[in-house]
Motif scaffolding. Structure first.
Motif: not given
Length: 112
Positions: A20-38
């Protein structure tokens, strides 16, 4: 520079706040990838990579965050990279600043 600390919320909730902070708190921020292991007994391991343009560095900087609760409490590890140009990759502190961002965002949950 790497940053390590522990928080009182589960990994997926910590990641949600970071996204939320990176993507909505910045004009230039984005999440490139996410990997989850359960894992067994509710263990989560999440690796997320973010990217943001830093004007002072003149280019994009990456942030890699690893979150896990394997020891019963959520551990956060973040490291910034990129950002520099030329042989010495001088980035005016942009990568270190980005690496510190998770500690600032999750400060109200820090337990260690």
């Amino acid at each position: 520079m790497a940053v390590d600390f522990k928080v009182s919320i589960p990994p997926h909730m910590a990641l949600s706040e970071l996204k939320d902070t990176v993507q909505h708190g910045s004009f230039t921020g984005e999440m490139i990838d996410q990997y989850t292991v359960l894992g067994p007994e509710g263990v989560q391991v999440i690796v997320a990579v973010f990217e943001k343009h830093f004007f002072r560095a003149g280019n994009r900087v990456t942030l890699t965050v690893t979150l896990h609760n394997a020891g019963g409490v959520t551990h956060v590890h973040s490291v910034g990279g990129g950002g520099g140009e030329g042989l010495f990759r001088f980035d005016w502190g942009a990568a270190d600043s980005f690496a510190e961002m998770p500690r600032e965002v999750l400060s109200r949950y820090i337990i260690e």
